[in-house]
Write an enzyme that holds these catalytic residues in place. Structure first.
Site, PDB file in Angstrom:
ATOM      1  N   VAL A 155       0.833  -1.203   0.000  1.00 42.69           N
ATOM      2  CA  VAL A 155       0.000   0.000   0.000  1.00 42.69           C
ATOM      3  C   VAL A 155       0.869   1.255   0.000  1.00 42.69           C
ATOM      4  O   VAL A 155       0.547   2.248  -0.640  1.00 42.69           O
ATOM      5  CB  VAL A 155      -0.946  -0.005   1.220  1.00 42.69           C
ATOM      6  CG1 VAL A 155      -1.824   1.241   1.236  1.00 42.69           C
ATOM      7  CG2 VAL A 155      -1.808  -1.262   1.206  1.00 42.69           C
ATOM      8  N   GLU A 156       1.972   1.207   0.740  1.00 40.09           N
ATOM      9  CA  GLU A 156       2.816   2.389   0.886  1.00 40.09           C
ATOM     10  C   GLU A 156       3.591   2.721  -0.385  1.00 40.09           C
ATOM     11  O   GLU A 156       3.600   3.864  -0.836  1.00 40.09           O
ATOM     12  CB  GLU A 156       3.814   2.184   2.038  1.00 40.09           C
ATOM     13  CG  GLU A 156       3.202   2.269   3.422  1.00 40.09           C
ATOM     14  CD  GLU A 156       2.840   3.690   3.808  1.00 40.09           C
ATOM     15  OE1 GLU A 156       3.139   4.626   3.035  1.00 40.09           O
ATOM     16  OE2 GLU A 156       2.241   3.870   4.880  1.00 40.09           O
TER      17      GLU A 156
END
Length: 535
Positions: free
Chosen positions: A156-157
């Site tokens: 996600v990051e």
């Protein structure tokens, strides 16, 4: 602790509101969204490696979620904790068999499955990028008894891209902001950025998450939200929710609408990714295998080394070396050791053997040179007793053109290094010094921010470690030519932050920070504000 908690109850998902403005992805819709399988939930902990408070919390959260769901028809049991599959050749089954946040929240991320299932190649590409790092990250997560979902947070990051940078200046697999990275010991300079260092940034990120977990009263969803939005924004969201619901439960799903938009999507995205990793076969998602063993080794060095030479010595492609050592911003390691590099396991053995047999293979040092007017590559090469072609190759230059002000790395033969690279005498500080008395709640970071300095400078001036706790009443030395002494100014009619800033030749931002007020705040005559003036 040994426990075996079992909850067998069938559940059916219910539709949630359509997710909007997902992070870095198209808007998600519920049209034709794949439905989550109807599940029986079983919680096991046969290995005694999950803290009892976490196991009980999972059971409690799962029961709460089941109470929200409609009539059910059992179809497929799902284990939250199972006996480890440590002997598996592929890392994905080892990872996915140990999720416990995701199964307890299945009704909350239905909408987010749509994007990933319509773009299955995205997770396939992610699985390729994760290959060098995921085993190490998972072992770190496991050793700290953290949820295995945390190992997928870089999906996600950063999409598991160590060189990823955001428009807000976050960097690395874990997307640390500069100040936060500094708080957790991730150094930054011309040679190196700790936020891109695979080993150190992972340790820092997990330290930060563990800290947030405790601050959020042992709630992992709120800890994850705090990692994205900041702990202060989560506290604010909880406060807004409780103002309207005094007897409510300020959990992530209840406070979600009060959080920043990005954070509203952040946690469900991680849960959706984790769910699809677990159920990859059902959703026909291909995750390329990742070997379930150590992928790299840390090698400690005192000598500077360039990655072109390292690639030749080890036989490892330069691109692979860069992916493992993304923290180094230049084609070489910094000039002053000791420092560490990451190498594939087999290559590390080759490198150590070569170094033992022939120590002179690293008999070159590097220095920085800022191009001056009238200089050419050949002139610079002659100055440092090296070749123009070597400078060109090291700096990956397509031609010999250079511009004034550009910083070049110069390889200096070891026999000339002592003569050419004489260390500069340290300049004795001659400026003003003030002392700051530490107050309750202050930290190195807040004090450094107050004085417009870095925490590294503050630590150096006071001979303390960056993670050393402060105590109330402690005096910290502040070396600053900018601020000499503090004065108190009483506002008169017509005064504003701007007029005061002009009077004392400071900025309105500094005045606001010194007095902990907003730059837009309306000031009243008679109000007293603090100003630091040059001595």
């Amino acid at each position: 602790m040994s426990c075996s908690l079992t909850l067998l109850s069938a559940c059916q998902t219910v539709p949630t509101q359509t997710a909007q403005n997902a992070i870095s992805e198209p808007t998600l819709t519920t049209d034709e969204s794949p439905k989550l399988p109807i599940l029986d939930l079983e919680i096991h902990n046969a290995e005694s490696d999950i803290p009892e408070d976490l196991a009980l919390r999972v059971l409690q959260n799962t029961q709460q979620n089941l109470n929200l769901l409609a009539d059910t028809t059992p179809e497929e049991p799902l284990s939250i904790f199972v006996k480890p599959t440590e002997g598996a050749k592929d890392l994905w089954p080892v990872l996915s068999e140990r999720f416990f946040i995701t199964p307890a929240n299945t009704h909350n991320f239905q909408d987010y499955l749509n994007y990933y299932t319509k773009n299955p190649n995205y997770l396939t590409r992610i699985s390729d990028r994760a290959r060098p790092y995921l085993y190490f990250i998972l072992q770190e997560v496991k050793s700290r008894q953290m949820p295995y979902e945390v190992a997928l947070l870089p999906v996600v990051e950063s999409g598991f891209q160590p060189y990823a940078k955001s428009y807000q200046s976050a960097a690395g697999l874990w997307q640390f902001m500069p100040n936060t990275g500094e708080m957790f010991g991730l150094e930054r300079n011309w040679w190196y950025d700790g936020r891109q260092d695979i080993h150190r940034s992972t340790e820092a990120a997990l330290n930060y998450l563990q800290q947030l977990y405790v601050q959020n009263e042992y709630d992992w969803l709120l800890a994850l939200a705090s990692y994205n939005a900041g702990y202060g924004n989560v506290l604010k969201a909880k406060r807004l929710y409780l103002n309207k619901n005094p007897n409510g439960d300020a959990n992530f799903w209840n406070i979600r609408k009060y959080l920043p938009k990005e954070t509203q999507h952040y946690v469900p995205q991680l849960l959706a990714v984790s769910y699809l990793v677990k159920h990859r076969q059902s959703y026909q998602i291909t995750l390329n295998p990742i070997e379930n063993h150590v992928h790299f080794e840390k090698v400690n060095l005192s000598q500077q080394v360039d990655f072109i030479s390292l690639a030749k010595i080890t036989g490892v492609a330069k691109e692979q070396l860069k992916l493992l050592n993304a923290g180094y911003l230049q084609p070489t390691t910094p000039p002053k050791g000791p420092f560490e590099i990451l190498l594939p396991v087999a290559a590390s053995q080759t490198f150590k053997a070569a170094l033992d047999k022939q120590p002179e293979i690293l008999a070159v040092q590097w220095t920085k040179h800022v191009v001056k007017k009238g200089e050419s590559l050949s002139v610079i090469a002659e100055k440092y007793k090296t070749r123009a072609a070597a400078i060109q190759r090291l700096n990956e230059m397509k031609n010999t053109n250079i511009r004034v002000g550009k910083t070049l790395l110069i390889p200096v033969p070891v026999q000339y290094a002592k003569q050419l690279l004489k260390p500069k005498e340290p300049v004795k500080y001659q400026g003003s010094v003030v002392f700051h008395k530490v107050k309750t709640g202050e930290s190195l970071w807040t004090i450094a921010r107050y004085y417009d300095i870095t925490t590294k400078e503050l630590c150096q001036w006071n001979n303390i470690g960056i993670r050393e706790p402060l105590y109330k009443g402690q005096n910290l030395k502040i070396r600053s030519n900018q601020y000499g002494k503090q004065v108190t100014y009483t506002l008169k009619n017509g005064d504003s932050l701007w007029t005061v800033a002009q009077k004392y030749k400071v900025s309105t931002n500094q005045l606001a920070r010194w007095n902990q007020i907003s730059e837009a705040e309306v000031l009243q005559p008679g109000q007293k504000i603090s100003v630091w003036v040059k001595s």
